[in-house]
Design a protein around this motif. Structure first.
Motif, PDB file in Angstrom:
ATOM      1  N   ALA A   1      -6.833   9.258   8.573  1.00 38.38           N
ATOM      2  CA  ALA A   1      -6.816  10.042   9.813  1.00 38.38           C
ATOM      3  C   ALA A   1      -8.182  10.653  10.088  1.00 38.38           C
ATOM      4  O   ALA A   1      -8.673  10.644  11.209  1.00 38.38           O
ATOM      5  N   GLY A   2      -8.838  11.185   9.061  1.00 41.73           N
ATOM      6  CA  GLY A   2     -10.175  11.754   9.234  1.00 41.73           C
ATOM      7  C   GLY A   2     -11.193  10.699   9.624  1.00 41.73           C
ATOM      8  O   GLY A   2     -12.089  10.941  10.420  1.00 41.73           O
TER       9      GLY A   2
ATOM     10  N   PHE B   1     -10.604   7.999  11.421  1.00 40.18           N
ATOM     11  CA  PHE B   1     -10.400   7.682  12.833  1.00 40.18           C
ATOM     12  C   PHE B   1     -11.119   8.682  13.720  1.00 40.18           C
ATOM     13  O   PHE B   1     -11.737   8.333  14.702  1.00 40.18           O
ATOM     14  N   GLU B   2     -11.006   9.965  13.354  1.00 36.87           N
ATOM     15  CA  GLU B   2     -11.641  11.004  14.164  1.00 36.87           C
ATOM     16  C   GLU B   2     -13.158  10.842  14.154  1.00 36.87           C
ATOM     17  O   GLU B   2     -13.812  10.915  15.192  1.00 36.87           O
TER      18      GLU B   2
ATOM     19  N   ALA C   1     -14.087   7.997  16.352  1.00 39.70           N
ATOM     20  CA  ALA C   1     -13.947   8.339  17.770  1.00 39.70           C
ATOM     21  C   ALA C   1     -15.171   9.111  18.255  1.00 39.70           C
ATOM     22  O   ALA C   1     -15.696   8.847  19.332  1.00 39.70           O
TER      23      ALA C   1
ATOM     24  N   GLY D   1     -12.292  15.879  17.986  1.00 40.15           N
ATOM     25  CA  GLY D   1     -10.870  16.179  17.898  1.00 40.15           C
ATOM     26  C   GLY D   1      -9.992  15.111  18.534  1.00 40.15           C
ATOM     27  O   GLY D   1      -8.779  15.194  18.503  1.00 40.15           O
TER      28      GLY D   1
ATOM     29  N   ASN E   1      -7.897  11.980  18.845  1.00 44.12           N
ATOM     30  CA  ASN E   1      -7.146  11.144  17.914  1.00 44.12           C
ATOM     31  C   ASN E   1      -6.826   9.829  18.619  1.00 44.12           C
ATOM     32  O   ASN E   1      -6.046   9.809  19.566  1.00 44.12           O
TER      33      ASN E   1
ATOM     34  N   GLU F   1      -5.050   7.408  17.770  1.00 38.67           N
ATOM     35  CA  GLU F   1      -3.665   6.966  17.628  1.00 38.67           C
ATOM     36  C   GLU F   1      -2.772   7.596  18.686  1.00 38.67           C
ATOM     37  O   GLU F   1      -1.872   6.954  19.205  1.00 38.67           O
ATOM     38  N   THR F   2      -3.032   8.869  19.013  1.00 37.58           N
ATOM     39  CA  THR F   2      -2.200   9.559  20.002  1.00 37.58           C
ATOM     40  C   THR F   2      -2.850   9.582  21.379  1.00 37.58           C
ATOM     41  O   THR F   2      -2.185   9.829  22.378  1.00 37.58           O
TER      42      THR F   2
ATOM     43  N   ARG G   1      -4.973  11.820  22.290  1.00 35.19           N
ATOM     44  CA  ARG G   1      -5.085  13.232  22.671  1.00 35.19           C
ATOM     45  C   ARG G   1      -6.175  13.939  21.871  1.00 35.19           C
ATOM     46  O   ARG G   1      -6.493  13.541  20.756  1.00 35.19           O
TER      47      ARG G   1
ATOM     48  N   GLU H   1      -6.819  16.891  19.704  1.00 36.87           N
ATOM     49  CA  GLU H   1      -5.905  17.699  18.912  1.00 36.87           C
ATOM     50  C   GLU H   1      -6.487  19.025  18.477  1.00 36.87           C
ATOM     51  O   GLU H   1      -5.777  19.878  17.976  1.00 36.87           O
ATOM     52  N   LYS H   2      -7.787  19.198  18.650  1.00 38.82           N
ATOM     53  CA  LYS H   2      -8.362  20.507  18.372  1.00 38.82           C
ATOM     54  C   LYS H   2      -9.467  20.741  19.397  1.00 38.82           C
ATOM     55  O   LYS H   2     -10.122  19.812  19.850  1.00 38.82           O
TER      56      LYS H   2
END
Length: 151
Positions: free
Chosen positions: A20-21, A23-24, A27, A35, A37, A39-40, A42, A44-45
């Protein structure tokens, strides 16, 4: 076979958490907002925002950590832009002075919840200032030109 499927599913879920980290970071490298993501789809932070009431009365420091003064006021122009950040300089010769710093020259940022300005302490100490009861100075176009040209 059932045990293999369970182990494969657990391994897949663990790999999602571990990557997950990555991917960020990927990006951000592609120019997407911090922040984000993928996958979503969006963010996220987000960065923190600060209310003016949190800034008024706080200590402003420069990048070297030197205390410049307390934030007295944030002044806006007629068209709604921030014009000045007014700092109350520590007392000099028994009289507190207010220093208007043009917002475009303040280069302000928040670091660890503190207001940090890109301003040399000696330059700030010699900046045009006015007394606490002399706010009308800001109505004088000539004095405003002097303040803006100083920075």
């Amino acid at each position: 076979m059932k045990a293999f499927n369970i182990i494969a599913t657990i391994a897949f879920v663990i790999s999602l958490f571990l990557t997950a980290g990555a991917f960020e970071k990927e990006a951000v490298a592609w120019g997407l907002p911090e922040g984000f993501n993928p996958e979503t789809g969006r963010i996220e932070k987000t960065s923190e925002v600060y209310k003016t009431e949190e800034l008024i009365g706080s200590v402003a420091r420069n990048e070297r950590g030197e205390r410049l003064g307390m934030v007295e006021e944030i002044l806006f122009s007629d068209d709604g832009r921030i014009e000045y950040l007014v700092l109350a300089r520590d007392e000099i010769e028994g009289a507190e002075r207010l220093v208007p710093v043009p917002w475009k020259d303040a280069k302000a940022e928040m670091k660890d919840g503190r207001l940090v300005l890109s301003l040399d302490k000696s330059k700030f100490d010699n900046a045009p200032s006015f007394g606490r009861n002399d706010w009308q100075r800001l109505d004088d176009p000539e004095w405003n030109r002097e303040v803006h040209s100083y920075y």
